[in-house]
Scaffold this active site. Structure first.
Site, mmCIF file in Angstrom:
data_model
loop_
_atom_site.group_PDB
_atom_site.id
_atom_site.type_symbol
_atom_site.label_atom_id
_atom_site.label_comp_id
_atom_site.label_asym_id
_atom_site.label_seq_id
_atom_site.Cartn_x
_atom_site.Cartn_y
_atom_site.Cartn_z
ATOM 1 N N VAL A 112 8.681 -4.237 9.407
ATOM 2 C CA VAL A 112 7.494 -3.947 8.599
ATOM 3 C C VAL A 112 6.267 -4.671 9.183
ATOM 4 C CG1 VAL A 112 6.435 -4.264 6.317
ATOM 5 C CG2 VAL A 112 8.818 -3.534 6.506
ATOM 6 N N HIS B 248 -2.981 -2.346 8.384
ATOM 7 C CA HIS B 248 -2.599 -3.461 7.512
ATOM 8 C C HIS B 248 -3.821 -4.369 7.334
ATOM 9 C CE1 HIS B 248 0.026 -6.245 5.493
ATOM 10 N NE2 HIS B 248 -0.515 -7.223 6.201
ATOM 11 N N GLU C 200 -11.683 -1.776 7.734
ATOM 12 C CA GLU C 200 -10.590 -0.817 7.936
ATOM 13 C C GLU C 200 -11.140 0.578 8.231
ATOM 14 O OE1 GLU C 200 -7.318 -0.805 5.099
ATOM 15 O OE2 GLU C 200 -7.874 -2.806 4.436
ATOM 16 N N GLY D 269 -6.678 6.359 -1.115
ATOM 17 C CA GLY D 269 -7.000 7.229 0.009
ATOM 18 C C GLY D 269 -8.371 7.013 0.631
HETATM 19 C C1 GRF Z 1 -5.501 -0.589 2.631
HETATM 20 O O1 GRF Z 1 -5.974 -1.879 2.368
HETATM 21 C C2 GRF Z 1 -4.510 -0.598 3.745
HETATM 22 O O2 GRF Z 1 -4.777 -1.565 4.720
HETATM 23 C C3 GRF Z 1 -3.226 -0.917 3.046
HETATM 24 O O3 GRF Z 1 -3.304 -0.236 1.815
HETATM 25 C C4 GRF Z 1 -4.670 -0.046 1.483
HETATM 26 C C5 GRF Z 1 -4.858 1.431 1.282
HETATM 27 O O4 GRF Z 1 -6.138 1.732 0.774
HETATM 28 N N1 GRF Z 1 -2.092 -0.557 3.860
HETATM 29 P P1 GRF Z 1 -6.645 3.227 0.718
HETATM 30 O O5 GRF Z 1 -5.606 4.023 -0.076
HETATM 31 O O6 GRF Z 1 -6.766 3.735 2.120
HETATM 32 O O7 GRF Z 1 -7.960 3.180 0.004
#
Ligand code: GRF
Length: 218
Positions: A147, A112, A177, A15
């Site tokens: 997907v 992603h 991210e 998370g």
């Molecule tokens: C992230 O790398 C996201 O891109 C992928 O899963 C991971 C989730 O990480 N879909 P978190 O749970 O947000 O720390």
């Protein structure tokens, strides 16, 4: 100011993107607010963080349902009970069926950890390293039935370094991210992003003019 868009975040684990979204939505000028977190796993660390922040949480374990559609109906019902306008998938490890995706079309976002459409699917960083590419990154997109497919909202590029392993590359991408997802949610929630011919148009957005080379020197 217009009412904030009520947003649900769906998670399965750590998370950290959820945290970034909650933090960004705490800004007084944010167009979205995170009002619900749904996890399909009871041990998802993100659930506790959401509770600590006073956000409603729901645990909907996929294993409790005989069918995928039963699981998705339970999610859909919960989203409607909470009057949700937008959904962010953030490390949610279940593939959603086309009917669900269509029902939430252009209101359902995913992140992603690659530069889509390259490296869709799982074990992304391992495959990036195996391919020997010099850049990777992350993508926030609107979800479509395939997907890791759909109109792209925001991308970030990160270099792949010669001494990278999966963990070091994942950490570099993850930091990106955490910047991309709040930006993408704000663009959608504020109405500045729209879909035209399956491409995202962003009002008033500019693109960077820098060219990145890797190696940068030798
Ligand atoms: C992230 O790398 C996201 O891109 C992928 O899963 C991971 C989730 O990480 N879909 P978190 O749970 O947000 O720390």
């Amino acid at each position: 100011m217009a009412a904030r868009r009520r947003t649900a975040v769906l998670i399965s684990g750590r998370g950290s993107n959820l945290r970034a979204l909650i933090e960004a939505c705490a800004r007084p000028d944010a167009s979205a607010e995170v009002v619900l977190v749904i996890s399909n796993r009871a041990d998802a660390a993100g659930l506790r963080h959401a509770r600590d922040c006073g956000i409603a949480t729901e645990m909907i374990p996929h294993g409790a349902f005989a069918t995928q559609v039963g699981f998705e109906n339970a999610i859909d019902r919960t989203l409607h009970e909470h009057a949700i306008a937008l959904i962010c998938l953030a490390g949610f490890m279940r593939v959603l069926s086309p009917w669900f995706v269509e029902r939430w079309r252009d209101r359902l976002l995913n992140i992603h950890p690659s530069l889509l459409p390259a490296f869709r699917g799982l074990e992304t960083h391992r495959r990036v390293l195996a391919a020997g590419v010099r850049f990777s990154g992350c993508t926030v997109h609107l979800v479509r039935a395939e997907v890791d497919d759909g109109p792209i909202l925001v991308q970030a590029v990160v270099p792949v370094r010669p001494d990278d392993d999966e963990a070091s590359l994942a950490a570099r991408v993850l930091a990106a991210e955490h910047r991309c997802y709040p930006m993408a949610l704000e663009l959608v929630a504020s109405g500045r992003a729209s879909v035209v011919d399956e491409h995202v148009k962003i009002d008033g957005a500019t693109a960077p003019d820098a060219v990145l080379l890797n190696p940068a020197s030798f």
